[in-house]
Design a protein around this motif. Sequence first.
Motif, PDB file in Angstrom:
ATOM      1  N   GLU A 320       0.865  -1.171   0.000  1.00  0.00           N
ATOM      2  CA  GLU A 320       0.000   0.000   0.000  1.00  0.00           C
ATOM      3  C   GLU A 320       0.909   1.230   0.000  1.00  0.00           C
ATOM      4  O   GLU A 320       1.880   1.269   0.756  1.00  0.00           O
ATOM      5  N   VAL A 321       0.596   2.231  -0.823  1.00  0.00           N
ATOM      6  CA  VAL A 321       1.527   3.331  -1.064  1.00  0.00           C
ATOM      7  C   VAL A 321       0.872   4.665  -0.716  1.00  0.00           C
ATOM      8  O   VAL A 321      -0.313   4.879  -1.007  1.00  0.00           O
ATOM      9  N   THR A 322       1.626   5.580  -0.092  1.00  0.00           N
ATOM     10  CA  THR A 322       1.154   6.950   0.121  1.00  0.00           C
ATOM     11  C   THR A 322       2.045   7.921  -0.643  1.00  0.00           C
ATOM     12  O   THR A 322       3.191   7.627  -0.958  1.00  0.00           O
ATOM     13  N   ASN A 323       1.473   9.101  -0.936  1.00  0.00           N
ATOM     14  CA  ASN A 323       2.168  10.179  -1.639  1.00  0.00           C
ATOM     15  C   ASN A 323       2.716   9.715  -2.985  1.00  0.00           C
ATOM     16  O   ASN A 323       3.881   9.934  -3.318  1.00  0.00           O
ATOM     17  N   ALA A 324       1.854   9.076  -3.773  1.00  0.00           N
ATOM     18  CA  ALA A 324       2.250   8.599  -5.088  1.00  0.00           C
ATOM     19  C   ALA A 324       1.044   8.620  -6.019  1.00  0.00           C
ATOM     20  O   ALA A 324      -0.100   8.802  -5.583  1.00  0.00           O
ATOM     21  N   ASP A 325       1.308   8.417  -7.308  1.00  0.00           N
ATOM     22  CA  ASP A 325       0.227   8.384  -8.285  1.00  0.00           C
ATOM     23  C   ASP A 325      -0.552   7.073  -8.241  1.00  0.00           C
ATOM     24  O   ASP A 325      -1.589   6.941  -8.885  1.00  0.00           O
ATOM     25  N   LYS A 326      -0.064   6.081  -7.471  1.00  0.00           N
ATOM     26  CA  LYS A 326      -0.771   4.822  -7.271  1.00  0.00           C
ATOM     27  C   LYS A 326      -0.927   4.593  -5.772  1.00  0.00           C
ATOM     28  O   LYS A 326      -0.038   4.939  -4.992  1.00  0.00           O
ATOM     29  N   THR A 327      -2.042   4.006  -5.383  1.00  0.00           N
ATOM     30  CA  THR A 327      -2.266   3.729  -3.965  1.00  0.00           C
ATOM     31  C   THR A 327      -1.785   2.344  -3.562  1.00  0.00           C
ATOM     32  O   THR A 327      -1.665   2.055  -2.376  1.00  0.00           O
ATOM     33  N   SER A 328      -1.515   1.484  -4.555  1.00  0.00           N
ATOM     34  CA  SER A 328      -1.021   0.147  -4.239  1.00  0.00           C
ATOM     35  C   SER A 328      -0.326  -0.447  -5.461  1.00  0.00           C
ATOM     36  O   SER A 328      -0.612  -0.061  -6.603  1.00  0.00           O
ATOM     37  N   ILE A 329       0.586  -1.375  -5.211  1.00  0.00           N
ATOM     38  CA  ILE A 329       1.208  -2.182  -6.249  1.00  0.00           C
ATOM     39  C   ILE A 329       1.271  -3.606  -5.731  1.00  0.00           C
ATOM     40  O   ILE A 329       1.459  -3.833  -4.538  1.00  0.00           O
TER      41      ILE A 329
END
Length: 414
Positions: A320-329
């Motif tokens: 799960e990702v924050t401060n990016a153009d995707k929220t998850s990979i």
Amino acid sequence: MKKIFTLIAAAMLAVSANAQTYDFSSLTSSDFTVDENGEITTYTLDGVNGPSINYKTANADMNFTVKGLGFQFKNSKTKDNAVKTGSGFLQMDAKNFYIIFNDVAVGSIITLNVSAKGSTDSNFSTTFEGCTADAGNPATVTKAADLESYTVLKFTATASTVKIRETGGGFRISKAIVSTGGGGEPATAHVATTYDYTTISTADIALLDADVTKWTKTTEGTAPNQFVRYSIAGEWAAKVSGAFGADVALVANGTELDYAKGLVFARNANALKDGNIRIDCGKRLSINATGIRMTIANLAKNDVVKVRFSSTGDEERGFEVTNADKTSISSSSSEPIEETLTAAADGAMTLVTTKGLYLYALTINAALPTGITDVKVVEPSTIKDDAIYNLSGQKVNENYKGVVIKNGVKTIQK
């Protein structure tokens, strides 16, 4: 792992709309608003004639703003010129002033450039609401001779309203910054950085071998595919119920490993503990739990982060990702895949594991390495010569450029 830095040819200042700066230089009366318990007047400070505020009503709150930033003051007596302006700063001429930030995104980094106003030190370390203070903040702030010498304090917002109170003897402030991505000042583009987890340096191995308290060393697999593994041992931070534990760097024998230098890790509602992170020498970095957070600090908006990783089996695993153009990979393959993330704002990007996974490489504003991801690593202590070989097994010298193997360890010669 050899961490490679190359300067970006044309690094440009990335000023994000998500970073709000309050600059208290060249103030005029139009920059001030004040409620009925204060009045705007003028005062000459250090030869500079500028706006000031008289505190009119004892034992009452006086609320005012300067360039849109909120302040509050309460005193047992009325006080003329309780607030003054100088050349490049705003001065609070008594203790017990609050600085108030409204409508702040949780997780924002608040940075204050401050100085004591006189011989009594200022204190911002004991009274604040809606935030936590950076561990590196000093307990007290002394008077600075010039703006460049002001102390920088950092706080992380835990609520939408943040109040920071000075309890020492008043203070001067030249600047306040709210960065919704974290990281303080709006950042310049990050220096190109490569973490190649399919290799590890002899210097890092020496540090790991010397630290039997924080790392456990084992030999995994069977010949001819044996490899050395170093696993986190013990607990690396205090448990924090319902929140991430403290961020920690990967350190061995008191030194941060080049293998992940500049990155920090934490675990959700727990401390990093036995086996949560494993360095599989010559193969990968194993992140062996759900809810492990990796933080990449001090990014600028539009910085590019590339990640090469894989699932440890046939099920979907990722971040799960924050401060990016995707929220998850994520990936359900045991074969490495590559994902590209673009920073949405100045500050930190975080990646939190959804389940345990393997990480092979991570880059910032750089191409992913193209090296082998599964190699046999011989125990460094069993290797007798210092010869250098390329990946074809040919003997080369120090002038050779590219991926080489020396003493059983794969590195990059530049």
